[in-house]
Scaffold this motif. Structure first.
Motif, PDB file in Angstrom:
ATOM      1  N   GLY A  63       0.847  -1.184   0.000  1.00 38.97           N
ATOM      2  CA  GLY A  63       0.000   0.000   0.000  1.00 38.97           C
ATOM      3  C   GLY A  63       0.882   1.232   0.000  1.00 38.97           C
ATOM      4  N   GLY A  64       0.285   2.379  -0.309  1.00 35.14           N
ATOM      5  CA  GLY A  64       1.013   3.635  -0.234  1.00 35.14           C
ATOM      6  C   GLY A  64       1.908   3.911  -1.427  1.00 35.14           C
ATOM      7  N   CYS A  65       2.753   4.961  -1.282  1.00 39.58           N
ATOM      8  CA  CYS A  65       3.633   5.422  -2.352  1.00 39.58           C
ATOM      9  C   CYS A  65       5.085   5.229  -1.939  1.00 39.58           C
ATOM     10  CB  CYS A  65       3.378   6.897  -2.639  1.00 39.58           C
ATOM     11  SG  CYS A  65       1.696   7.262  -3.145  1.00 39.58           S
ATOM     12  N   HIS A  66       5.893   4.853  -2.909  1.00 41.96           N
ATOM     13  CA  HIS A  66       7.290   4.524  -2.639  1.00 41.96           C
ATOM     14  C   HIS A  66       8.157   5.044  -3.784  1.00 41.96           C
ATOM     15  CE1 HIS A  66       5.627   1.660   0.324  1.00 41.96           C
ATOM     16  NE2 HIS A  66       4.726   1.438  -0.621  1.00 41.96           N
ATOM     17  N   CYS A 125       6.386   4.004  -7.210  1.00 37.64           N
ATOM     18  CA  CYS A 125       5.305   3.015  -7.173  1.00 37.64           C
ATOM     19  C   CYS A 125       4.205   3.497  -6.243  1.00 37.64           C
ATOM     20  CB  CYS A 125       5.847   1.662  -6.698  1.00 37.64           C
ATOM     21  SG  CYS A 125       4.584   0.366  -6.604  1.00 37.64           S
ATOM     22  N   ASN A 126       3.031   3.732  -6.804  1.00 33.27           N
ATOM     23  CA  ASN A 126       1.831   4.014  -6.020  1.00 33.27           C
ATOM     24  C   ASN A 126       1.009   2.732  -6.040  1.00 33.27           C
ATOM     25  OD1 ASN A 126      -0.799   4.686  -5.186  1.00 33.27           O
ATOM     26  ND2 ASN A 126      -0.543   6.811  -5.849  1.00 33.27           N
ATOM     27  N   TYR A 127       1.135   1.955  -4.978  1.00 38.69           N
ATOM     28  CA  TYR A 127       0.504   0.625  -4.949  1.00 38.69           C
ATOM     29  C   TYR A 127      -1.010   0.720  -5.093  1.00 38.69           C
ATOM     30  CZ  TYR A 127      -0.567  -4.137  -3.490  1.00 38.69           C
ATOM     31  OH  TYR A 127      -1.047  -5.431  -3.451  1.00 38.69           O
ATOM     32  N   ASP A 128      -1.613   1.634  -4.365  1.00 38.75           N
ATOM     33  CA  ASP A 128      -3.081   1.708  -4.333  1.00 38.75           C
ATOM     34  C   ASP A 128      -3.656   2.123  -5.684  1.00 38.75           C
ATOM     35  OD1 ASP A 128      -3.245   1.125  -1.476  1.00 38.75           O
ATOM     36  OD2 ASP A 128      -2.335   3.097  -1.226  1.00 38.75           O
ATOM     37  N   ASN A 129      -2.961   2.995  -6.408  1.00 39.49           N
ATOM     38  CA  ASN A 129      -3.434   3.436  -7.728  1.00 39.49           C
ATOM     39  C   ASN A 129      -2.952   2.546  -8.869  1.00 39.49           C
ATOM     40  OD1 ASN A 129      -4.714   5.531  -6.495  1.00 39.49           O
ATOM     41  ND2 ASN A 129      -3.309   7.120  -7.183  1.00 39.49           N
ATOM     42  N   GLY A 130      -2.097   1.557  -8.559  1.00 38.53           N
ATOM     43  CA  GLY A 130      -1.587   0.674  -9.608  1.00 38.53           C
ATOM     44  C   GLY A 130      -0.677   1.390 -10.581  1.00 38.53           C
ATOM     45  N   ASP A 131       0.155   2.298 -10.077  1.00 40.21           N
ATOM     46  CA  ASP A 131       1.015   3.129 -10.921  1.00 40.21           C
ATOM     47  C   ASP A 131       2.473   2.786 -10.655  1.00 40.21           C
ATOM     48  OD1 ASP A 131       2.140   5.112 -12.482  1.00 40.21           O
ATOM     49  OD2 ASP A 131       1.765   6.716 -11.042  1.00 40.21           O
ATOM     50  N   LEU A 132       3.214   2.406 -11.695  1.00 38.24           N
ATOM     51  CA  LEU A 132       4.657   2.195 -11.615  1.00 38.24           C
ATOM     52  C   LEU A 132       5.296   3.055 -12.689  1.00 38.24           C
ATOM     53  CD1 LEU A 132       7.124   0.657 -10.453  1.00 38.24           C
ATOM     54  CD2 LEU A 132       6.752  -1.050 -12.253  1.00 38.24           C
ATOM     55  N   ARG A 134       0.281   1.122 -15.822  1.00 41.13           N
ATOM     56  CA  ARG A 134      -0.947   1.292 -15.042  1.00 41.13           C
ATOM     57  C   ARG A 134      -1.637  -0.057 -14.967  1.00 41.13           C
ATOM     58  NH1 ARG A 134      -2.657   6.698 -14.444  1.00 41.13           N
ATOM     59  NH2 ARG A 134      -0.726   7.857 -14.070  1.00 41.13           N
ATOM     60  N   THR A 135      -1.870  -0.530 -13.755  1.00 40.17           N
ATOM     61  CA  THR A 135      -2.439  -1.858 -13.579  1.00 40.17           C
ATOM     62  C   THR A 135      -3.162  -1.884 -12.241  1.00 40.17           C
ATOM     63  OG1 THR A 135      -1.919  -4.230 -13.601  1.00 40.17           O
ATOM     64  CG2 THR A 135      -0.331  -2.776 -12.520  1.00 40.17           C
ATOM     65  N   LYS A 136      -3.524  -3.070 -11.773  1.00 43.36           N
ATOM     66  CA  LYS A 136      -4.129  -3.237 -10.448  1.00 43.36           C
ATOM     67  C   LYS A 136      -3.311  -4.286  -9.716  1.00 43.36           C
ATOM     68  CE  LYS A 136      -8.447  -4.450  -8.069  1.00 43.36           C
ATOM     69  NZ  LYS A 136      -8.434  -3.264  -7.192  1.00 43.36           N
ATOM     70  N   PHE A 137      -2.539  -3.846  -8.737  1.00 45.82           N
ATOM     71  CA  PHE A 137      -1.711  -4.782  -7.989  1.00 45.82           C
ATOM     72  C   PHE A 137      -2.579  -5.596  -7.030  1.00 45.82           C
ATOM     73  CE2 PHE A 137       1.415  -1.202  -8.723  1.00 45.82           C
ATOM     74  CZ  PHE A 137       2.102  -1.867  -9.726  1.00 45.82           C
ATOM     75  N   SER A 138      -2.336  -6.893  -6.987  1.00 48.19           N
ATOM     76  CA  SER A 138      -3.190  -7.791  -6.210  1.00 48.19           C
ATOM     77  C   SER A 138      -2.444  -8.523  -5.100  1.00 48.19           C
ATOM     78  CB  SER A 138      -3.842  -8.818  -7.139  1.00 48.19           C
ATOM     79  OG  SER A 138      -2.861  -9.538  -7.868  1.00 48.19           O
ATOM     80  N   LEU A 140       2.887  12.913 -12.863  1.00 46.38           N
ATOM     81  CA  LEU A 140       1.664  12.182 -12.563  1.00 46.38           C
ATOM     82  C   LEU A 140       0.426  12.968 -12.961  1.00 46.38           C
ATOM     83  CD1 LEU A 140       2.717  10.761  -9.098  1.00 46.38           C
ATOM     84  CD2 LEU A 140       2.780   9.618 -11.312  1.00 46.38           C
ATOM     85  N   SER A 141       0.501  14.281 -12.974  1.00 46.23           N
ATOM     86  CA  SER A 141      -0.677  15.073 -13.321  1.00 46.23           C
ATOM     87  C   SER A 141      -0.836  15.239 -14.825  1.00 46.23           C
ATOM     88  CB  SER A 141      -0.592  16.452 -12.657  1.00 46.23           C
ATOM     89  OG  SER A 141       0.539  17.167 -13.139  1.00 46.23           O
ATOM     90  N   THR A 142       0.282  15.135 -15.569  1.00 40.12           N
ATOM     91  CA  THR A 142       0.204  15.361 -17.018  1.00 40.12           C
ATOM     92  C   THR A 142       0.392  14.094 -17.831  1.00 40.12           C
ATOM     93  OG1 THR A 142       2.586  15.815 -17.142  1.00 40.12           O
ATOM     94  CG2 THR A 142       1.120  17.685 -16.726  1.00 40.12           C
TER      95      THR A 142
END
Length: 233
Positions: A92-95, A166-173, A188-192, A222-224
């Motif tokens: 979870g969270g951002c790293h 890595c934003n685990y909750d948003n599925g962003d690497l 962009r995915t969904k980490f499980s 991340l915003s653009t």
């Protein structure tokens, strides 16, 4: 000022080390670096044999096969998977962390993986449970994003410092060329399942910097960012 894309409770600096028990027998883990040190000529590219013979006087480490009954023997990567994993999970969270290739490097990969999904001989980016950026300057320079045995070639010079977000909750690497402040690629995915940092090194080595908070410049990417990965599905 630090960019905080996650609730403040999740933005603590991400500290991890290399899990030496997972490292391929020909990878040397020392502090924040991993270097490739071949232990003999068998099974390697014949073009490297001269270099390997010069270092043959170095005492070889025990074969992982001899410790098959131990945890390290079972977990250690083998064959052509010159891989080592991080020793901390992300659930979870951002790293954020950074990688810098060392002198004389030829090929490396950096990314994340589901630890349980990787077999001893599996290479990063060739399964549904690993995502990575692969850089090579062996024969010719190349940079590619890899996942699920698919690769997307990236038209950009080989970076000297790579930021991994890595934003685990948003599925962003996301991978960033830190020196040029350029977006290299985003998955962009969904980490499980829990993720671990994952690295592959062939020739030369890498150095990793951890204990970093998410830097402020990540907010711009991340915003653009509209160039989402087509390898995530």
């Amino acid at each position: 000022y630090l960019y905080s894309p996650c609730p403040s409770s999740f933005t603590a600096a991400f500290n991890f080390g290399f899990d030496a028990a997972t490292a391929h027998a020909e990878l040397k883990v020392q502090g924040d670096t991993v270097t490739w040190e071949p232990q003999g000529v068998k099974g390697h590219d014949p073009r490297l044999r001269g270099k390997e013979n010069k270092s043959s006087s170095r005492s070889a480490t025990p074969s992982p096969n001899k410790t098959a009954g131990s945890r390290a023997g079972r977990d250690r990567f083998a064959g052509e998977s010159y891989t080592v994993l991080g020793d901390q999970e992300m659930s979870g969270g951002c790293h954020y962390w950074e990688l810098r290739p060392l002198a004389d490097w030829k090929s490396f990969s950096v990314g994340v993986a589901y630890r349980a999904s990787l077999g001893r001989f599996d290479q990063l980016g060739k399964s549904t449970g690993s995502w990575c950026l692969h850089a090579s300057q062996w024969l010719q320079s190349s940079l590619a994003a890899k996942h699920n045995n698919r690769a997307k070639v990236l038209d950009w010079p080989l970076p000297q410092r790579i930021g991994i977000y890595c934003n685990y909750d948003n599925g962003d690497l996301t991978f960033i060329d830190v020196d040029r402040l350029r977006l290299l690629h985003s998955f962009r995915t969904k980490f499980s399942h829990p993720l671990v940092p994952a690295f592959t090194v062939w020739c030369g080595g890498i150095a990793v910097t951890t204990g970093l908070q998410v830097p402020s410049f990540m907010g711009n990417f991340l915003s653009t960012n509209q160039s989402l990965s087509n390898l995530s599905q």
